[in-house]
Design a protein around this motif. Structure first.
Motif, PDB file in Angstrom:
ATOM      1  N   TYR A 264       8.039  -3.720  -7.852  1.00  0.00           N
ATOM      2  CA  TYR A 264       6.785  -3.775  -7.410  1.00  0.00           C
ATOM      3  C   TYR A 264       6.225  -2.289  -7.856  1.00  0.00           C
ATOM      4  O   TYR A 264       5.016  -2.096  -8.310  1.00  0.00           O
ATOM      5  CB  TYR A 264       6.390  -4.227  -6.185  1.00  0.00           C
ATOM      6  N   ARG A 265       6.862  -1.078  -7.314  1.00  0.00           N
ATOM      7  CA  ARG A 265       6.311   0.157  -7.388  1.00  0.00           C
ATOM      8  C   ARG A 265       6.267   0.640  -8.611  1.00  0.00           C
ATOM      9  O   ARG A 265       5.342   1.275  -9.074  1.00  0.00           O
ATOM     10  CB  ARG A 265       7.287   0.936  -6.345  1.00  0.00           C
TER      11      ARG A 265
ATOM     12  N   ARG B 284       0.969  -1.316   0.115  1.00  0.00           N
ATOM     13  CA  ARG B 284       0.035   0.069   0.084  1.00  0.00           C
ATOM     14  C   ARG B 284       0.748   1.135   0.010  1.00  0.00           C
ATOM     15  O   ARG B 284       0.638   2.242  -0.736  1.00  0.00           O
ATOM     16  CB  ARG B 284      -0.932  -0.029   1.151  1.00  0.00           C
ATOM     17  N   LEU B 285       1.743   1.238   0.942  1.00  0.00           N
ATOM     18  CA  LEU B 285       2.774   2.315   0.981  1.00  0.00           C
ATOM     19  C   LEU B 285       3.636   2.518  -0.337  1.00  0.00           C
ATOM     20  O   LEU B 285       3.993   3.658  -0.684  1.00  0.00           O
ATOM     21  CB  LEU B 285       3.588   2.419   2.210  1.00  0.00           C
ATOM     22  N   LEU B 286       3.990   1.473  -1.176  1.00  0.00           N
ATOM     23  CA  LEU B 286       4.819   1.796  -2.234  1.00  0.00           C
ATOM     24  C   LEU B 286       3.852   2.437  -3.309  1.00  0.00           C
ATOM     25  O   LEU B 286       4.628   3.060  -4.316  1.00  0.00           O
ATOM     26  CB  LEU B 286       5.395   0.216  -2.769  1.00  0.00           C
TER      27      LEU B 286
ATOM     28  N   THR C  22       2.512   6.231  -1.593  1.00  0.00           N
ATOM     29  CA  THR C  22       3.324   7.324  -1.010  1.00  0.00           C
ATOM     30  C   THR C  22       4.530   7.400  -2.040  1.00  0.00           C
ATOM     31  O   THR C  22       4.707   6.279  -2.872  1.00  0.00           O
ATOM     32  CB  THR C  22       3.720   7.094   0.305  1.00  0.00           C
ATOM     33  N   SER C  23       5.514   8.131  -1.734  1.00  0.00           N
ATOM     34  CA  SER C  23       6.807   8.443  -2.364  1.00  0.00           C
ATOM     35  C   SER C  23       7.707   8.174  -1.268  1.00  0.00           C
ATOM     36  O   SER C  23       9.066   8.551  -1.717  1.00  0.00           O
ATOM     37  CB  SER C  23       7.028   9.763  -2.996  1.00  0.00           C
ATOM     38  N   LYS C  24       7.489   7.448  -0.318  1.00  0.00           N
ATOM     39  CA  LYS C  24       8.460   6.930   0.590  1.00  0.00           C
ATOM     40  C   LYS C  24       9.729   6.123   0.154  1.00  0.00           C
ATOM     41  O   LYS C  24       9.217   5.416  -0.675  1.00  0.00           O
ATOM     42  CB  LYS C  24       7.930   6.475   2.072  1.00  0.00           C
TER      43      LYS C  24
END
Length: 253
Positions: free
Chosen positions: A239-240, A200-202, A205-207
């Motif tokens: 994955y991103r 979800r974060l990948l 977000t751009s973290k």
């Protein structure tokens, strides 16, 4: 698995009995110790033990007074009394309060083990349908509470020991029962939860990969990438990239 409570105001005696029991029995879950008669009552209400090892001489309330109070809400508890006095009148009082055995202090390992074996045999021979239902209900509640705890704290440094302590079960028993009820072991459940959040974060977000690794509970980003690859078949970076939406191809009329 039988829950057992040790109630004794002498720390050395408590540690000695705990050591003997842990070494000799794999079907006992020894809960928090009580140091007074009042604590024995309070902890019995909290943990609902099947077996209590109760010292007769304790502050606030003695062992027999505590046993009398405990029987009001745990009528089937099996209590073994510890005493420094060997007399017939005491034995009579203990029997009237449903005490299954009493051991003279200082406790000898062979006598303690013999008494526990006798007590466990009594428990096994009782109405198993009622007792099994109670145990299963308690264990199901423990698993639900454990899952709730893991779901809330998966991004911390969480361990099997930490979760089992939270639900008052031994790590060995909790590990086996968790797998039987969820179909996966603790590590696999935790890993899948973390990877789901990482995905979800990948995407949202751009973290950095390192930041995401820390956010989901992995201190080592290389290890995080290894775990991610195991479950998703690609690295977090790939994955991103694969989840990025292609630009719209608009035709100009």
């Amino acid at each position: 698995m039988y829950k057992l409570l040790i109630a004794d105001d002498e720390a050395f005696e408590r540690k000695t009995m705990r050591f003997i029991l842990k070494k000799s029995f794999n079907n006992l879950d020894i809960v928090e110790d009580a140091k007074t008669g009042a604590e024995a009552i309070m902890l019995s209400e909290e943990y609902k033990p099947h077996i209590i090892i109760m010292d007769i001489k304790m502050p606030e309330k003695n062992g027999l007074e505590a046993q009398k109070s405990i029987l009001k809400f745990l009528p089937n508890v099996k209590t073994i009394i510890l005493t420094a006095y060997d007399n017939f009148s005491f034995a009579q009082s203990a029997i009237k309060l449903g005490v299954v055995d009493y051991i003279l202090k200082p406790v000898r390992p062979d006598e303690l083990k013999e008494s526990l074996n006798k007590t466990i045999h009594l428990l096994k021979n009782e109405d198993t349908s009622i007792n099994a239902f109670t145990d299963l209900s308690y264990d199901r509640d423990s698993i639900h509470e454990a899952i709730k705890f893991i779901n809330k704290n998966f991004n911390r440094s969480i361990t099997l020991e930490l979760v089992s302590e939270h639900v008052h079960l031994t790590p060995h028993y909790f590990s086996r029962y968790f797998k039987n009820n969820t179909g996966v072991n603790f590590i696999e459940y935790l890993s899948k939860l973390r990877i789901k959040e990482a995905k979800r974060l990948l995407v949202s977000t751009s973290k950095s990969i390192s930041r995401i690794s820390l956010d989901i509970g992995y201190v080592d980003s290389a290890y995080f990438s290894k775990v991610f690859m195991k479950y998703e078949g690609v690295s977090p970076h790939k994955y991103r990239l694969s989840q990025k939406k292609p630009p719209l191809n608009l035709e100009i009329p």
